[in-house]
Design an enzyme around this catalytic site. Structure first.
Site, short mmCIF file in Angstrom:
data_model
loop_
_atom_site.label_atom_id
_atom_site.label_comp_id
_atom_site.label_asym_id
_atom_site.label_seq_id
_atom_site.Cartn_x
_atom_site.Cartn_y
_atom_site.Cartn_z
N LYS A 58 -1.20 66.92 -156.20
CA LYS A 58 -2.37 66.72 -157.04
C LYS A 58 -2.10 67.32 -158.42
O LYS A 58 -1.65 68.46 -158.54
CB LYS A 58 -3.59 67.37 -156.40
CG LYS A 58 -4.91 66.91 -156.97
CD LYS A 58 -6.08 67.38 -156.14
CE LYS A 58 -7.39 66.84 -156.68
NZ LYS A 58 -8.55 67.29 -155.89
N GLU A 115 -20.37 66.31 -143.38
CA GLU A 115 -21.75 66.70 -143.61
C GLU A 115 -22.58 66.71 -142.33
O GLU A 115 -23.44 67.59 -142.15
CB GLU A 115 -22.38 65.79 -144.66
CG GLU A 115 -21.82 65.93 -146.05
CD GLU A 115 -20.56 65.12 -146.30
OE1 GLU A 115 -20.03 65.17 -147.42
OE2 GLU A 115 -20.09 64.44 -145.34
N ARG A 120 -25.41 61.49 -145.43
CA ARG A 120 -24.48 61.24 -144.33
C ARG A 120 -24.87 62.01 -143.06
O ARG A 120 -24.38 61.72 -141.98
CB ARG A 120 -23.06 61.62 -144.76
CG ARG A 120 -22.51 60.76 -145.90
CD ARG A 120 -21.40 61.45 -146.67
NE ARG A 120 -20.26 61.77 -145.86
CZ ARG A 120 -19.18 61.00 -145.73
NH1 ARG A 120 -19.12 59.84 -146.34
NH2 ARG A 120 -18.17 61.40 -144.98
#
Length: 627
Positions: A283, A370, A398
């Protein structure tokens, strides 16, 4: 300057590019990404990390016919640049410009508007199944998913189904050891073992060297090598979680070596059944500060690069609601050892790093899970703790079933802190938190609150932590209004009068109170305006509802959320229950639509939610009265 990018009207020419040209293309893409940050905030480190992977995919597959789903979607920038949108790229994340996520309205290369994590494998499998049923089995279906999103429950539901259906599906696991923050959990440790096994790493390099001397397409020797590698790997790594789920596992391979990526993609392209290709990336690749701090550079503030050093542009000096929420959480945890906090891979976004450092035993990052976060919080609550679930409004959706079943049905006082409630600006329709007022207030045993200004956020959290039912506490992504006043005590279902008048009442729920006050100020010479900070959408202050209707006759309700089922609806319901005259009530909020991206101020103007629009609504009421 961007010789190759400027020539691309589609990704088709990439099939004829040499590896040297593709490497040049990667450099051009990174240059565009770095220049973008000089003009606006944008997703940065994640896009730098997938440049070579994106190029290799488009040079092996034809995604005008084949299917490509980018999970979560914030790493879509290289894909947009090489699919004919280079000339428009400077408009990304600006009103009327390109969206910062996949958008089917922009290009046939974008199939789904993906902004939430974990759904790519399910949709890609659905595409593969649908294509088979439609007699289009020649189409290839590819899902690119990050290791941070990979532990999401829906991913394993999809993999379980894929193993049963045995459809041709390529799942590319983009493993950069990160979500937005460093990834967590048992799956993360499993991936670390796959990456770090020294015996297999050496084997992988040997196979890669051999593959470089093997023709790319259809050679039986290549297939034999792949089978040999799989067999040796099975003996080396043990568990073989992916194979047990029905996926053929290939990798891990270097995700920044375009030549190697092309070799492996060509090899797995025509394998039958589900295949997982494990690609290791970095990243922030290509910009040293982002490589060193990928968390900060996930979505950094705009900056100018000066000799390899990012110099941030000046921003707002006013703290955001998120800052006040973090401080309130930290103070509550200092006072009460029962208070815990959990987030779903958004420690940085929720600005909870100081809380994590100060209370490591009571801070829980559950990953992008979640539903688990809410059920986990319910379990803690049942054990006597006072958990705070700190999740963006758009992501809390969610966990809807767990809010119902595990929290509200059990009458457990879980505190839901809904960050990014309302308009999230350039992030657009996948991220606007517009629906939580309606989706939360339908449940019994749940209180729905919103602060109108910074000073009352902490008292609201204290109230929620002392409640015997669950609480929803929403606040937006913007600088907080500072009233320089001590708020009235927080009492169940009681609003706060900011000023009283006789002609029109503006009843604001949440952070649009600043717009209401500005409108009232501009109307001082024309009419007498009541301004109410509603505080509660459930239970709503019925006494206040009756008083403003009876004293003013004309009421404007104001909310940064969907009108259907929202605060204005709650106001009307209360008025109807009390048999009050509702003809003078005007509701201002988000109409029945998905809101596009743009700066928050631009969107408030377009949606008639800014001070000017509120002022016009008040004048409109007055002109109706005059008639």
């Amino acid at each position: 300057m961007h010789e190759l990018l400027a020539q691309l009207d589609s990704a088709e020419p990439l099939k004829d590019y040499s590896v040297k040209q593709l490497d040049q293309l990667a450099d051009e893409i990174r240059d565009v990404l770095c220049n973008l940050l000089a003009t606006r905030t944008a997703h940065f480190a994640s896009n730098l990390g997938v440049v070579e992977l994106c190029i290799a995919l488009h040079s092996v597959f034809d995604f005008r016919s084949d299917r490509l789903i980018w999970d979560t979607g914030h790493q879509i920038y290289p894909h947009k640049l090489i699919t004919g949108r280079y000339s428009e790229f400077k408009t990304i994340r600006t009103k009327g410009g390109l969206m910062g996520y996949p958008n089917p309205h922009e290009s046939p290369y974008d199939l789904f508007m993906t902004g939430h994590a974990g759904c790519s494998v399910s949709t890609a499998l659905g595409l593969a199944s649908g294509d088979d049923l439609a007699g289009q089995s020649h189409r290839k279906s590819v899902a690119v998913i990050g290791d941070g999103a990979f532990p999401s429950g829906i991913v394993f539901e999809a993999m379980n189904n894929a193993g049963e259906l045995n459809k041709d599906l390529l799942m590319i696991l983009n493993d950069n050891e990160m979500s937005i923050c460093p990834r967590v959990g048992g799956v993360a440790r499993y991936l670390d073992r796959l990456r770090g096994n020294p015996f297999y790493t050496g084997l992988k390099q040997e196979v890669a060297r051999v593959l470089n001397h093997v023709p790319v397409f259809g050679d039986p020797t290549e297939r034999l090598l792949a089978q040999m590698k799989e067999g040796v790997k099975a003996g080396v790594l043990g568990g073989m979680m992916f194979e047990e789920l029905g996926f053929r596992y290939v990798g891990p391979i270097d995700g920044h070596d375009i030549g190697l990526l092309k070799k492996y993609l060509a090899m797995v392209k025509d394998l039958s059944g589900p295949v997982l290709l494990h690609v290791v990336t970095e990243k922030g690749r290509g910009y040293v500060p982002a490589e060193q701090d990928p968390v900060y550079f996930h979505t950094p503030p705009k900056f100018v690069d000066e000799g390899g050093k990012p110099v941030p542009a000046s921003g707002s000096s006013q703290p955001a609601y998120t800052n006040f929420a973090r401080d309130a959480i930290r103070d509550a945890m200092q006072r009460d050892e029962r208070v815990t906090v959990m987030t779903a891979a958004m420690c940085q976004g929720n600005k909870l790093e100081p809380v994590r450092e100060q209370f490591p035993d009571r801070f829980f990052d559950v990953g992008i899970c979640e539903s688990h976060a809410v059920a986990f919080a319910a379990g803690q609550c049942k054990a006597g703790m006072r958990p705070i679930v700190d999740i963006y409004s758009t992501f809390l959706q969610r966990s809807y079933d767990q809010i119902f079943q595990e929290a509200c049905l059990q009458k457990l006082p879980v505190v839901f802190m809904l960050d990014r409630a309302g308009l999230t600006g350039p992030d657009g329709p996948t991220h606007h938190g517009l629906f939580d007022i309606g989706y939360m207030r339908v449940f019994p045993n749940l209180t729905v609150m919103a602060p109108g200004y910074s000073e009352e956020l902490a008292p609201m959290l204290d109230y929620a932590l002392q409640s015997d039912v669950a609480t929803s506490l929403r606040y937006p992504k913007c600088s907080a209004l500072h009233m320089q006043r001590k708020p009235d005590p927080i009492e169940t279902g009681k609003a706060e009068y900011i000023q009283r008048g006789t002609d029109v009442a503006i009843v604001s729920f949440g952070a649009l109170l600043d717009q209401a006050l500005e409108a009232a100020k501009q109307l001082e010479s024309e009419m007498s305006v009541t301004v109410v900070n509603a505080r509660f959408a459930k239970p709503i202050d019925r006494e206040m509802v009756a008083e403003v209707i009876e004293s003013c006759g004309h009421v404007i309700t104001l909310e940064e959320g969907a009108l259907q089922g929202g605060f204005g609806s709650a106001f009307l319901e209360a008025a109807n229950d009390m048999h009050l005259d509702t003809r003078g009530i005007t509701r201002l909020g988000i109409p029945d639509m998905f809101v596009e991206h743009g700066e928050r101020e631009e969107l408030l103007h377009d949606l008639s939610l800014d001070a000017d629009a509120i002022k016009k609504a008040c004048r409109g009421i007055q002109s109706t009265v005059a008639v």
